[in-house]
Motif scaffolding. Sequence first.
Motif, PDB file in Angstrom:
ATOM      1  N   GLU A 112       0.828  -1.211   0.000  1.00 19.05           N
ATOM      2  CA  GLU A 112       0.000   0.000   0.000  1.00 19.05           C
ATOM      3  C   GLU A 112       0.863   1.262   0.000  1.00 19.05           C
ATOM      4  O   GLU A 112       0.424   2.323  -0.432  1.00 19.05           O
ATOM      5  N   GLN A 113       2.096   1.140   0.478  1.00 21.50           N
ATOM      6  CA  GLN A 113       3.001   2.291   0.512  1.00 21.50           C
ATOM      7  C   GLN A 113       3.813   2.422  -0.764  1.00 21.50           C
ATOM      8  O   GLN A 113       4.568   3.376  -0.927  1.00 21.50           O
ATOM      9  N   GLY A 114       3.681   1.462  -1.675  1.00 15.55           N
ATOM     10  CA  GLY A 114       4.431   1.506  -2.925  1.00 15.55           C
ATOM     11  C   GLY A 114       5.313   0.284  -3.091  1.00 15.55           C
ATOM     12  O   GLY A 114       5.164  -0.719  -2.383  1.00 15.55           O
TER      13      GLY A 114
ATOM     14  N   THR B 262       2.655  -7.454   4.767  1.00 12.46           N
ATOM     15  CA  THR B 262       1.832  -7.989   3.683  1.00 12.46           C
ATOM     16  C   THR B 262       2.243  -7.313   2.388  1.00 12.46           C
ATOM     17  O   THR B 262       2.600  -6.131   2.363  1.00 12.46           O
ATOM     18  N   ALA B 263       2.188  -8.080   1.300  1.00 16.57           N
ATOM     19  CA  ALA B 263       2.564  -7.546  -0.011  1.00 16.57           C
ATOM     20  C   ALA B 263       2.072  -8.490  -1.087  1.00 16.57           C
ATOM     21  O   ALA B 263       1.696  -9.648  -0.817  1.00 16.57           O
TER      22      ALA B 263
END
Length: 508
Positions: free
Chosen positions: A420-422, A461-462
């Motif tokens: 979510e942060q890139g 998470t990713a």
Amino acid sequence: MDVDVIIVGAGPTGLMLAAELRLAGVRPLVLERQPKRRDTPKAGGLGGQILELLRYRGLLERFDAACTEPVPAPRFPFGGVHLDFTQLADPPLHALPLPQQLLERLLDERAGELDVDIRRGHEVTRVSQDDAAVSVEVRGPDGPYRITARYLVGCDGARSRVRDWAGIGFPGTTYPEVNRLAQVSLPETVTVLGNGDLDVPGSGTIRAGFTRTGHGLFGVGSAPGSQVVSLYTIEDESTEYDDDVPMTVAELQDSVRRVLGMDLPVGEALRLSRFTFKARQAERYRQGRILLAGDAAHLFPATGVALNAGMLDAVNLAWKLAADLHGRAPAGLLDTYHDERHLAGARTMLHTRAQVALRRGHDAAAEALREVFQELLADEQPLRRMGALVAGSDIRYPMPGSDRHVLIGAFAPDLTLHTEQGLTSVAELVHAARPVLLDLAEREDLHEVARAWEDRIDYRTAKTGDRPADALLIRPDAHIVWAAATDEPADSAAPALREALSGWFGSP
């Protein structure tokens, strides 16, 4: 107790260990008998898996920026032949031309940034231990003193006194070889030809690579368009040299003359070093509260591997020592240091002893062996296999549950991660040297298990393309200790994760 850990020796292994311990929240004391960093040239660079580990710590760019020489083409000597990766887009073995004096300076600076206590000119004169502590007697600039610690790690080199005080055997072989390695400029009278050969007036041509004679082995390598070359000789000698007495240009030229039977004019010497080859491995890397790492634990009969092995020892050991000192190590965790790194040392010993067999034979059978070996390396698969062996990247530590997934025990692949942060990567996740549970499938069942260890595990998470597993549990040294297979049922994955977390990181 005066300190938690005493490290004896401020070479690359000792400094790497000190920095890793600080990342894990431990304050080590480093004792070094030399009053200042040595300028005597030793190793000429870093190579192998330690470069990947430095990248995973976010340090590789810093080390790379300190290099004053161009990174050489991926072509490495191996027992008198070559591992030539120049035709591969992604070579399995890399090197960084970072002389050991410069490497130690960088590691020293890193240790200083982490507030490591390094005492130079402090010689350890006696070590003893009992069930609770290690006692050390030290001779310092202001006189003798005594200090105690929970653990002591001998990073004090080939002639390790720590190893002797611990009563640890160091069996093996010393070969009757003297190796001389130099980086020198050549006068303009010597022409470096386009193929790397040297045209020496009055003497003829010296071909690039290795030349074997009845008196030894000579090697030369150069960069296109440069008058700076690397020279290498091996001779059988019975002379005992003092490692603290540096080699001279005259000694190098005498050796070249003996091996080749000709004079080679030499200009300025940028690096001169002399060493002998030994194949020795400590019987144990741990004896009670005393542990060994680096050259104190192993000596290999080939160049280019000692720093890789020693610094990887340090990374493997640091987080385990820290877990023990913090009171959260599960039973037997510290013993896995010996199990894993002794195995890795044995793998390195395997290929370096093979190099001895390749380079020391002088009859027709030995020539045939070298020729057949070189032919095998013309094929990509065996070439890649040998590259991974030399790099130490083929190591898969034996671990509980390793039959569950092919990645368990292996170094974590550097997956590109979408969060979510890139964008990020596995390498960036382990910069802080903390364990990571990487959830690649948003498995709430696994997150629920991990919550009980949230004080010591980073949960991330990713998403990643073509994910190799639903989740990976990664140790601080970037090795995977558990993996959930793609779409593995919760009633199988969750209990296995709980067992792995308890087995490696202690009770919840």
